[in-house]
Scaffold this active site. Structure first.
Site, mmCIF file in Angstrom:
data_model
loop_
_atom_site.group_PDB
_atom_site.id
_atom_site.type_symbol
_atom_site.label_atom_id
_atom_site.label_comp_id
_atom_site.label_asym_id
_atom_site.label_seq_id
_atom_site.Cartn_x
_atom_site.Cartn_y
_atom_site.Cartn_z
ATOM 1 N N ASP A 56 3.635 3.330 6.574
ATOM 2 C CA ASP A 56 2.960 3.196 8.101
ATOM 3 C C ASP A 56 3.796 2.389 9.267
ATOM 4 O O ASP A 56 5.149 1.970 8.853
ATOM 5 C CB ASP A 56 2.035 1.924 7.711
ATOM 6 N N VAL A 112 10.756 5.356 9.544
ATOM 7 C CA VAL A 112 9.930 6.518 8.919
ATOM 8 C C VAL A 112 8.600 6.178 8.844
ATOM 9 O O VAL A 112 8.143 4.911 8.582
ATOM 10 C CB VAL A 112 10.512 6.899 7.844
ATOM 11 N N GLU A 127 7.804 2.693 -5.551
ATOM 12 C CA GLU A 127 7.880 2.129 -4.459
ATOM 13 C C GLU A 127 7.854 3.518 -3.257
ATOM 14 O O GLU A 127 8.538 4.439 -3.624
ATOM 15 C CB GLU A 127 9.341 1.413 -4.081
ATOM 16 N N ASP A 128 7.319 3.322 -2.044
ATOM 17 C CA ASP A 128 7.760 4.560 -1.134
ATOM 18 C C ASP A 128 9.125 3.994 -0.540
ATOM 19 O O ASP A 128 9.775 5.158 -0.320
ATOM 20 C CB ASP A 128 6.651 4.218 -0.011
ATOM 21 N N ASP A 137 14.264 -0.437 1.629
ATOM 22 C CA ASP A 137 14.697 -0.604 2.901
ATOM 23 C C ASP A 137 15.935 -1.667 2.470
ATOM 24 O O ASP A 137 17.075 -1.492 2.505
ATOM 25 C CB ASP A 137 13.609 -1.133 3.691
ATOM 26 N N LYS A 175 0.801 -1.180 -0.106
ATOM 27 C CA LYS A 175 0.003 0.091 0.069
ATOM 28 C C LYS A 175 0.945 1.339 0.015
ATOM 29 O O LYS A 175 0.388 2.473 -0.295
ATOM 30 C CB LYS A 175 -0.756 -0.024 1.322
ATOM 31 N N GLY A 176 2.085 1.192 0.378
ATOM 32 C CA GLY A 176 2.903 2.388 0.636
ATOM 33 C C GLY A 176 3.000 3.382 -0.653
ATOM 34 O O GLY A 176 3.309 4.629 -0.149
ATOM 35 N N LYS A 194 17.020 3.670 2.239
ATOM 36 C CA LYS A 194 17.902 3.551 3.431
ATOM 37 C C LYS A 194 19.554 3.397 2.844
ATOM 38 O O LYS A 194 19.529 3.100 1.719
ATOM 39 C CB LYS A 194 17.545 2.261 4.213
HETATM 40 C C1 PRP Z 1 7.511 -1.817 2.596
HETATM 41 C C2 PRP Z 1 7.832 -0.814 1.311
HETATM 42 C C3 PRP Z 1 8.446 -1.749 0.514
HETATM 43 C C4 PRP Z 1 9.180 -2.736 1.289
HETATM 44 C C5 PRP Z 1 10.647 -2.288 1.563
HETATM 45 O O1 PRP Z 1 6.355 -2.502 2.310
HETATM 46 O O2 PRP Z 1 6.535 -0.310 0.773
HETATM 47 O O3 PRP Z 1 7.436 -2.446 -0.407
HETATM 48 O O4 PRP Z 1 8.574 -2.742 2.744
HETATM 49 O O5 PRP Z 1 11.222 -2.940 2.161
HETATM 50 P P1 PRP Z 1 12.748 -3.992 1.720
HETATM 51 O O6 PRP Z 1 13.546 -2.922 0.837
HETATM 52 O O7 PRP Z 1 13.267 -4.253 3.107
HETATM 53 O O8 PRP Z 1 12.083 -5.137 1.161
HETATM 54 P P2 PRP Z 1 5.352 -3.278 3.589
HETATM 55 O O9 PRP Z 1 5.623 -4.679 3.402
HETATM 56 O O10 PRP Z 1 5.591 -2.580 4.762
HETATM 57 O O11 PRP Z 1 3.915 -3.057 3.027
HETATM 58 P P3 PRP Z 1 3.124 -1.587 2.718
HETATM 59 O O12 PRP Z 1 3.640 -0.868 1.564
HETATM 60 O O13 PRP Z 1 1.725 -2.218 2.682
HETATM 61 O O14 PRP Z 1 3.404 -0.940 3.986
#
Ligand code: PRP
Length: 184
Positions: free
Chosen positions: A162, A156, A103-104, A107, A42-43, A135
């Site tokens: 979220d 963040v 992507e948001d 990480d 969803k991000g 990151k």
């Molecule tokens: C978050 C973000 C990325 C992912 C990044 O999604 O939106 O998709 O984590 O992390 P990584 O680089 O360590 O793989 P999340 O699974 O929290 O779902 P969301 O977007 O619904 O919050």
């Protein structure tokens, strides 16, 4: 500011300015092309909405189209594990289309690594990634990555990001107080 936020990293104005620059980068690199922006839910929903309008306002020649995927990574709440499950796939075929994954946050980079591999197998004309935040030293996928802001290794929230499904609506990107995620 929200009480659970320790400090604001990027204000709404800074975000808007950067999104507009990213739209200019897209206009420069995909001039005259149709580009399918794929938001990862969803991000990415907030960034997708802003990027859509920034592209329109850039008055360029790119013809943006929009689709979404929803994925979930198994693992702890604050770290993704790299094992990704597709909850909602793309609506359409991407063969021979220019695809830009949105992507948001990048990480660990594990989610994108999986998505790039998965989408590349569908034979798009090109594949690139746009992420609002990165990151330090994430595992970068071997495609071009448009990056909004580099951030330190802090937790963040806001602008789509979220913690436990909260804070996605904050108009700024901020650091969550440690007591908050230590609490649950
Ligand atoms: C978050 C973000 C990325 C992912 C990044 O999604 O939106 O998709 O984590 O992390 P990584 O680089 O360590 O793989 P999340 O699974 O929290 O779902 P969301 O977007 O619904 O919050």
């Amino acid at each position: 500011m929200h009480d659970d936020v320790e400090k604001v990293l990027f204000t709404p104005e800074q975000i808007a300015a950067r999104v507009s620059e990213l739209a200019d980068d897209i206009e420069r690199d995909y001039a005259g092309e149709e580009v399918l922006l794929v938001g990862i839910l969803k991000g990415a929903f907030v960034l997708m909405a802003d990027l859509a309008r920034a592209l329109f306002l850039a008055e360029g020649t790119v013809r943006p189209r929009f689709d979404f995927m929803a994925v979930s990574s198994y693992g702890s709440a604050t770290r993704s594990s790299g094992v990704v499950r597709i909850l909602k796939d793309l609506d359409g075929d991407i063969a021979d289309r220019h695809v830009l994954l949105v992507e948001d946050i990048l990480d660990s980079g594990l989610t994108l690594q999986y998505l790039v591999r998965n989408l590349r197998a569908r034979k798009p004309a090109s594949l690139a990634v746009l992420t609002m935040l990165s990151k330090p030293e994430p595992m970068k996928p071997d495609v071009e990555v448009y990056e909004g802001f580099h951030i330190p290794d802090v937790f963040v929230v806001g602008y789509g990001l979220d913690y436990a499904q909260r804070y996605r609506d904050l108009p700024y990107i901020g650091v969550l107080r440690e007591e908050v995620y230590g609490r649950s």
